[in-house]
Design an enzyme around this catalytic site. Structure first.
Site, mmCIF file in Angstrom:
data_model
loop_
_atom_site.group_PDB
_atom_site.id
_atom_site.type_symbol
_atom_site.label_atom_id
_atom_site.label_comp_id
_atom_site.label_asym_id
_atom_site.label_seq_id
_atom_site.Cartn_x
_atom_site.Cartn_y
_atom_site.Cartn_z
ATOM 1 N N ASN A 1 0.939 -1.249 0.125
ATOM 2 C CA ASN A 1 0.188 -0.034 -0.177
ATOM 3 C C ASN A 1 0.857 1.126 0.051
ATOM 4 O O ASN A 1 1.500 1.626 0.906
ATOM 5 C CB ASN A 1 -0.849 -0.105 1.279
ATOM 6 N N LYS B 1 0.159 4.250 -0.292
ATOM 7 C CA LYS B 1 -0.371 5.365 0.574
ATOM 8 C C LYS B 1 -0.077 6.691 -0.488
ATOM 9 O O LYS B 1 -0.218 6.575 -1.792
ATOM 10 C CB LYS B 1 0.057 5.635 1.829
ATOM 11 N N HIS C 1 -9.203 1.483 4.943
ATOM 12 C CA HIS C 1 -8.082 1.480 5.640
ATOM 13 C C HIS C 1 -8.217 2.641 6.873
ATOM 14 O O HIS C 1 -8.924 3.372 6.666
ATOM 15 C CB HIS C 1 -6.939 2.209 4.789
ATOM 16 N N GLU D 1 -6.533 4.850 8.019
ATOM 17 C CA GLU D 1 -6.181 6.167 7.770
ATOM 18 C C GLU D 1 -7.579 6.858 7.113
ATOM 19 O O GLU D 1 -7.758 7.802 7.467
ATOM 20 C CB GLU D 1 -5.008 6.271 6.889
ATOM 21 N N GLU E 1 -5.294 -4.858 10.419
ATOM 22 C CA GLU E 1 -4.017 -3.790 10.737
ATOM 23 C C GLU E 1 -4.231 -2.942 12.085
ATOM 24 O O GLU E 1 -5.202 -2.053 12.187
ATOM 25 C CB GLU E 1 -4.097 -2.857 9.605
ATOM 26 N N GLY F 1 3.318 1.983 10.723
ATOM 27 C CA GLY F 1 4.302 3.068 10.494
ATOM 28 C C GLY F 1 4.993 3.072 11.891
ATOM 29 O O GLY F 1 5.813 4.321 12.014
ATOM 30 N N SER G 1 3.756 -2.574 10.171
ATOM 31 C CA SER G 1 5.153 -2.475 10.532
ATOM 32 C C SER G 1 5.546 -4.068 10.167
ATOM 33 O O SER G 1 6.642 -4.543 10.583
ATOM 34 C CB SER G 1 5.564 -2.203 11.759
HETATM 35 P P1 13P Z 1 3.380 0.154 7.557
HETATM 36 O O1 13P Z 1 3.805 -1.377 6.788
HETATM 37 O O2 13P Z 1 4.000 1.287 6.998
HETATM 38 O O3 13P Z 1 3.327 0.052 8.973
HETATM 39 O O4 13P Z 1 1.846 0.396 7.055
HETATM 40 C C1 13P Z 1 0.956 -0.564 7.232
HETATM 41 C C2 13P Z 1 -0.336 -0.104 6.257
HETATM 42 O O5 13P Z 1 -0.903 0.638 6.780
HETATM 43 C C3 13P Z 1 -0.621 -0.904 5.423
HETATM 44 O O6 13P Z 1 -1.790 -0.603 4.662
#
Ligand code: 13P
Length: 247
Positions: free
Chosen positions: A10, A12, A93, A95, A163, A169, A208
């Site tokens: 992803n 982002k 997601h 976010e 997640e 992150g 992560s």
């Molecule tokens: P990270 O792997 O950067 O922690 O992000 C995970 C994520 O949100 C994937 O959708």
């Protein structure tokens, strides 16, 4: 029940034309490890170009609107993603749930909108640190899953990504026991809701995931792959994760 491992990057809000060589290199890794299904969900502006460079990887979007068309400035429909070259889409997601205030009902609608256009869907769920610390992570995630999972959900077109928000992150990941507990609970809820097909549905872990922890995470029961953020941006960090899933 054997489920083909699924490893999805992803990107982002990262990715410009300059990053297309990474798409191509990751696509080559995907071709070299055909046992694993590999994809990149890139910014919508990059879908068309990424599709030309994708090799053995699929290209997906990161969100779609519930509706097919209309007065929704700045939004993209599933059909637009498909026409641009996407074959998959992420919905729900954390976010977007946080930044755009998406509800479980929105997420279910987006999943159906993607499916109506023939896109495969990755539906995300996960708890905050506050909920984890309260000891309520499993019931919270199961309630979120129950409310976000659309009618007619089937393993052929839908996958789940667990997640935990506190692991995205942050460099933190849950213990393998915590991952196993959650994935097993999600599996049980899927079977209860959709029957035997729930055993065929893939459940990804995200948060992560990196080259150092991927093998251990992917070895956990009911972990059928990963949804990877930061480590998916470059083949040097994503390649070993693909290889871990293939092992
Ligand atoms: P990270 O792997 O950067 O922690 O992000 C995970 C994520 O949100 C994937 O959708």
């Amino acid at each position: 029940m054997t489920r083909r491992k699924l490893v999805v990057g992803n990107w982002k809000m990262n990715g410009l034309r300059a990053h297309l060589p990474q798409v191509a290199a990751i696509g080559a890794e995907a071709s070299a490890h055909g046992a694993v299904e590999v994809g990149l969900c890139v910014p919508a502006t990059l879908i068309g170009m990424a599709n030309e460079a994708r090799g053995g990887a699929f290209i997906g979007g990161q969100d779609c609107h519930v509706k097919a068309t209309g007065a929704h400035t700045g939004c993209l429909s599933a059909e637009m993603l498909r026409e641009a070259g996407a074959t998959w889409v992420i919905v729900g997601h954390s976010e977007r749930r946080a930044d755009q205030g998406e509800t479980d009902a929105d997420v279910a609608g987006k999943a159906l909108a993607g499916h109506a256009q023939g896109l495969k869907v990755i539906l995300c769920v996960g708890e905050s640190l506050e909920i984890r610390d309260s000891g309520e992570a499993v019931p919270f995630v199961l309630a979120q899953l129950e409310a976000s999972l659309p009618e007619g959900a089937a393993a052929q077109w839908l996958s789940i990504a667990y997640e935990p928000v506190w692991c995205i992150g942050t460099g933190r990941i849950p213990t393998m026991e915590q991952i196993a507990e959650m994935h097993s609970a999600i599996r049980g809820a899927l079977v209860k809701r959709i029957g035997e097909d729930g055993n065929a549905m893939r459940i990804l872990y995200g948060g992560s995931v990196n080259a150092a922890n991927a093998a251990e995470v992917f070895a956990v029961a009911d972990v059928d792959g990963g949804l990877v953020g930061g480590a998916s941006l470059k083949v040097d960090s994503f390649g070993p994760i693909i290889e871990a899933a293939a092992a």
